[in-house]
Design a protein around this motif. Sequence first.
Motif, PDB file in Angstrom:
ATOM      1  N   ARG A  47       0.820  -1.214   0.000  1.00  0.00           N
ATOM      2  CA  ARG A  47       0.000   0.000   0.000  1.00  0.00           C
ATOM      3  C   ARG A  47       0.851   1.260   0.000  1.00  0.00           C
ATOM      4  NH1 ARG A  47      -2.654  -1.008   4.279  1.00  0.00           N
ATOM      5  NH2 ARG A  47      -1.469   0.292   5.722  1.00  0.00           N
ATOM      6  N   VAL A  48       1.838   1.314   0.907  1.00  0.00           N
ATOM      7  CA  VAL A  48       2.600   2.548   1.013  1.00  0.00           C
ATOM      8  C   VAL A  48       3.589   2.712  -0.133  1.00  0.00           C
ATOM      9  CG1 VAL A  48       2.342   2.621   3.516  1.00  0.00           C
ATOM     10  CG2 VAL A  48       4.352   1.527   2.527  1.00  0.00           C
ATOM     11  N   LEU A  49       4.092   1.614  -0.677  1.00  0.00           N
ATOM     12  CA  LEU A  49       5.012   1.727  -1.798  1.00  0.00           C
ATOM     13  C   LEU A  49       4.268   2.013  -3.098  1.00  0.00           C
ATOM     14  CD1 LEU A  49       7.565  -1.114  -0.955  1.00  0.00           C
ATOM     15  CD2 LEU A  49       7.807   1.343  -0.589  1.00  0.00           C
ATOM     16  N   ASP A  50       3.029   1.552  -3.207  1.00  0.00           N
ATOM     17  CA  ASP A  50       2.211   1.881  -4.370  1.00  0.00           C
ATOM     18  C   ASP A  50       1.825   3.359  -4.358  1.00  0.00           C
ATOM     19  OD1 ASP A  50       2.221  -0.564  -5.623  1.00  0.00           O
ATOM     20  OD2 ASP A  50       0.412  -1.286  -4.624  1.00  0.00           O
ATOM     21  N   ALA A  51       1.646   3.905  -3.155  1.00  0.00           N
ATOM     22  CA  ALA A  51       1.254   5.312  -3.028  1.00  0.00           C
ATOM     23  C   ALA A  51       2.488   6.195  -3.113  1.00  0.00           C
ATOM     24  CB  ALA A  51       0.517   5.536  -1.708  1.00  0.00           C
ATOM     25  N   ASP A  52       3.168   6.146  -4.232  1.00  0.00           N
ATOM     26  CA  ASP A  52       4.401   6.919  -4.430  1.00  0.00           C
ATOM     27  C   ASP A  52       4.010   8.348  -4.756  1.00  0.00           C
ATOM     28  OD1 ASP A  52       6.922   7.788  -4.842  1.00  0.00           O
ATOM     29  OD2 ASP A  52       7.358   6.513  -6.564  1.00  0.00           O
ATOM     30  N   CYS A  53       3.683   9.100  -3.695  1.00  0.00           N
ATOM     31  CA  CYS A  53       3.099  10.432  -3.889  1.00  0.00           C
ATOM     32  C   CYS A  53       4.082  11.544  -3.573  1.00  0.00           C
ATOM     33  CB  CYS A  53       1.852  10.582  -3.023  1.00  0.00           C
ATOM     34  SG  CYS A  53       2.128  10.165  -1.286  1.00  0.00           S
ATOM     35  N   GLY A  54       5.354  11.288  -3.643  1.00  0.00           N
ATOM     36  CA  GLY A  54       6.318  12.343  -3.382  1.00  0.00           C
ATOM     37  C   GLY A  54       7.536  12.181  -4.255  1.00  0.00           C
ATOM     38  N   SER A  55       8.303  13.226  -4.360  1.00  0.00           N
ATOM     39  CA  SER A  55       9.532  13.154  -5.151  1.00  0.00           C
ATOM     40  C   SER A  55      10.618  12.453  -4.352  1.00  0.00           C
ATOM     41  CB  SER A  55       9.990  14.567  -5.517  1.00  0.00           C
ATOM     42  OG  SER A  55      10.254  15.315  -4.344  1.00  0.00           O
ATOM     43  N   GLY A  56      11.505  11.784  -5.043  1.00  0.00           N
ATOM     44  CA  GLY A  56      12.605  11.113  -4.366  1.00  0.00           C
ATOM     45  C   GLY A  56      12.223   9.733  -3.893  1.00  0.00           C
ATOM     46  N   ALA A  57      13.242   8.978  -3.508  1.00  0.00           N
ATOM     47  CA  ALA A  57      13.034   7.607  -3.056  1.00  0.00           C
ATOM     48  C   ALA A  57      12.559   7.576  -1.613  1.00  0.00           C
ATOM     49  CB  ALA A  57      14.320   6.810  -3.201  1.00  0.00           C
ATOM     50  N   GLN A  58      11.880   6.513  -1.260  1.00  0.00           N
ATOM     51  CA  GLN A  58      11.418   6.312   0.108  1.00  0.00           C
ATOM     52  C   GLN A  58      12.367   5.346   0.811  1.00  0.00           C
ATOM     53  OE1 GLN A  58       7.529   4.187   0.793  1.00  0.00           O
ATOM     54  NE2 GLN A  58       6.986   6.178   1.628  1.00  0.00           N
ATOM     55  N   LEU A  59      12.630   5.589   2.102  1.00  0.00           N
ATOM     56  CA  LEU A  59      13.483   4.700   2.880  1.00  0.00           C
ATOM     57  C   LEU A  59      12.648   3.582   3.480  1.00  0.00           C
ATOM     58  CD1 LEU A  59      16.366   4.234   4.006  1.00  0.00           C
ATOM     59  CD2 LEU A  59      15.626   5.447   6.072  1.00  0.00           C
ATOM     60  N   LEU A  60      13.112   2.341   3.299  1.00  0.00           N
ATOM     61  CA  LEU A  60      12.473   1.177   3.899  1.00  0.00           C
ATOM     62  C   LEU A  60      13.476   0.566   4.869  1.00  0.00           C
ATOM     63  CD1 LEU A  60      10.421  -1.500   1.948  1.00  0.00           C
ATOM     64  CD2 LEU A  60      11.515  -1.908   4.141  1.00  0.00           C
ATOM     65  N   ASP A  61      13.140   0.567   6.142  1.00  0.00           N
ATOM     66  CA  ASP A  61      14.055   0.162   7.204  1.00  0.00           C
ATOM     67  C   ASP A  61      13.691  -1.214   7.735  1.00  0.00           C
ATOM     68  OD1 ASP A  61      16.191   0.761   9.119  1.00  0.00           O
ATOM     69  OD2 ASP A  61      14.596   0.853  10.614  1.00  0.00           O
ATOM     70  N   THR A  62      14.655  -2.123   7.743  1.00  0.00           N
ATOM     71  CA  THR A  62      14.431  -3.455   8.276  1.00  0.00           C
ATOM     72  C   THR A  62      15.683  -3.898   9.029  1.00  0.00           C
ATOM     73  OG1 THR A  62      13.689  -5.701   7.731  1.00  0.00           O
ATOM     74  CG2 THR A  62      15.173  -4.625   6.158  1.00  0.00           C
ATOM     75  N   ALA A  63      15.772  -5.169   9.410  1.00  0.00           N
ATOM     76  CA  ALA A  63      16.946  -5.682  10.128  1.00  0.00           C
ATOM     77  C   ALA A  63      16.956  -7.198  10.051  1.00  0.00           C
ATOM     78  CB  ALA A  63      16.934  -5.248  11.600  1.00  0.00           C
ATOM     79  N   ASP A  64      18.153  -7.779  10.095  1.00  0.00           N
ATOM     80  CA  ASP A  64      18.230  -9.240  10.083  1.00  0.00           C
ATOM     81  C   ASP A  64      17.670  -9.840  11.369  1.00  0.00           C
ATOM     82  OD1 ASP A  64      20.221  -8.716  11.934  1.00  0.00           O
ATOM     83  OD2 ASP A  64      21.833  -9.673  10.807  1.00  0.00           O
ATOM     84  N   SER A  65      17.565  -9.029  12.427  1.00  0.00           N
ATOM     85  CA  SER A  65      17.029  -9.517  13.699  1.00  0.00           C
ATOM     86  C   SER A  65      15.506  -9.451  13.758  1.00  0.00           C
ATOM     87  CB  SER A  65      17.614  -8.710  14.861  1.00  0.00           C
ATOM     88  OG  SER A  65      17.299  -7.333  14.730  1.00  0.00           O
ATOM     89  N   HIS A  66      14.864  -8.808  12.800  1.00  0.00           N
ATOM     90  CA  HIS A  66      13.409  -8.785  12.776  1.00  0.00           C
ATOM     91  C   HIS A  66      12.890 -10.166  12.386  1.00  0.00           C
ATOM     92  CE1 HIS A  66      13.107  -4.132  12.080  1.00  0.00           C
ATOM     93  NE2 HIS A  66      13.769  -4.460  13.173  1.00  0.00           N
ATOM     94  N   ARG A  67      12.496 -10.920  13.407  1.00  0.00           N
ATOM     95  CA  ARG A  67      12.018 -12.296  13.229  1.00  0.00           C
ATOM     96  C   ARG A  67      13.057 -13.132  12.501  1.00  0.00           C
ATOM     97  NH1 ARG A  67       6.034 -11.783  10.953  1.00  0.00           N
ATOM     98  NH2 ARG A  67       6.226 -14.046  11.004  1.00  0.00           N
ATOM     99  N   CYS A  68      14.323 -12.937  12.897  1.00  0.00           N
ATOM    100  CA  CYS A  68      15.428 -13.764  12.403  1.00  0.00           C
ATOM    101  C   CYS A  68      15.503 -13.802  10.881  1.00  0.00           C
ATOM    102  CB  CYS A  68      15.315 -15.188  12.958  1.00  0.00           C
ATOM    103  SG  CYS A  68      15.374 -15.270  14.759  1.00  0.00           S
ATOM    104  N   GLY A  69      15.340 -12.673  10.257  1.00  0.00           N
ATOM    105  CA  GLY A  69      15.441 -12.574   8.807  1.00  0.00           C
ATOM    106  C   GLY A  69      14.122 -12.737   8.084  1.00  0.00           C
ATOM    107  N   HIS A  70      13.067 -13.162   8.777  1.00  0.00           N
ATOM    108  CA  HIS A  70      11.784 -13.386   8.124  1.00  0.00           C
ATOM    109  C   HIS A  70      11.210 -12.085   7.577  1.00  0.00           C
ATOM    110  CE1 HIS A  70       8.160 -15.520   7.100  1.00  0.00           C
ATOM    111  NE2 HIS A  70       7.410 -14.740   7.865  1.00  0.00           N
ATOM    112  N   ALA A  71      11.370 -10.992   8.332  1.00  0.00           N
ATOM    113  CA  ALA A  71      10.864  -9.700   7.854  1.00  0.00           C
ATOM    114  C   ALA A  71      11.589  -9.279   6.583  1.00  0.00           C
ATOM    115  CB  ALA A  71      11.026  -8.641   8.941  1.00  0.00           C
ATOM    116  N   GLU A  72      12.910  -9.519   6.517  1.00  0.00           N
ATOM    117  CA  GLU A  72      13.656  -9.213   5.298  1.00  0.00           C
ATOM    118  C   GLU A  72      13.088  -9.978   4.111  1.00  0.00           C
ATOM    119  OE1 GLU A  72      18.198  -8.041   6.738  1.00  0.00           O
ATOM    120  OE2 GLU A  72      17.776 -10.050   5.951  1.00  0.00           O
TER     121      GLU A  72
END
Length: 363
Positions: A47-72
């Motif tokens: 939803r949020v990546l489809d709503a590309d309503c601004g100039s420039g790239a959007q930052l997507l923040d994750t981590a290998d520790s988020h559910r042991c890589g599952h979130a990645e």
Amino acid sequence: MTPSDLAPRRLAPDLTVRPLGVSSGTSRWAPTVPQPQDARLLDGLRRVLDADCGSGAQLLDTADSHRCGHAERLVGKVLKERSDYRVQVASKVGRVQGSAPHPYAGPRVRHQLEQTLENLYLDQLAIYTLESYDFGLGDRYLDPVVEQMRALRDLGEIRAIGLRGPGFRSSERSIRRFLDLFDRIRPDVLWTQASGLLPLADLGEGEDLGTFAARHGVGLVIASPLAHGVLAGGRVDRALAAWPDTTADRGAVASAVTQGLAQLAGRFGSSPQALARVALRSLLQRVQNAVLVIGVGDEQQQRHDRGLLGRPLSEQELAAADEVFAHMRSVLFRPEERAPFLEGHRVTLPETGLVQRTTPSRR
């Protein structure tokens, strides 16, 4: 601020992103257990990546520790579906040990980056953040890790080196440790958590983490700016769950936060978007070198980026919001729990609304 205040912000050399990004969250549940949040995370990301309503790239923040890589891997699933998303992805390393003797041992950082890039279907990370301050006995792994990180940056596999910054409740020892690591690692970007309930860490001598980052010319990524959705009208008990070790009276905290949200609603509007705008704007306008990331599963993501941030807050509105947030914090954190932030004589600085010391710093 001017109408251009939502222009992309520079986090590091050759890394500019929009001021509001998204996060995959902080859960560290076992990935083998079925999680109902998976569908919500995937839907929120799309939803949020489809709503590309601004100039420039959007930052997507994750981590290998988020559910042991599952979130990645969930993030990678969405990125693979749509290769045209305008997104820069940041991840972290330093908490997942695997079969190595230490999360930073040997070539662990490089190997984990390779796994992270595979999970995300990417060939480069925007930011790779060192999430832990533990570099082994006597910091035996620190110099090799710094060498690896700089090599990865030189090779173009990462664009910026990140370092986790101290939080509001960090001890003086932890702050000294951060300052030492900052000098030795020389990161491009700092990462922390902050909100109206949990302000930026005070590093002493009247300087918080935001002004420290600006003075050193490094970017700042702030996660959880809505206090896990509480400041967008979410459940108050989520704020308490975020700080389980607080000894503040739970009923008093719930009452103070509820009353504070009612005050904000009376002035700015009671919808989740109106409340979120105040919480996000108060940070973005005070810390103009920062980029905020909010959880993709939060209800306030229904209107992301420009639609969520709305118009700038006036100085009078900022002051009113600061007063409400300060009262919430005064109940959530008793004075003895806020050291070193509230040690010594205390005054409220009108330009920030944050409480600072007037006694000499112990740095």
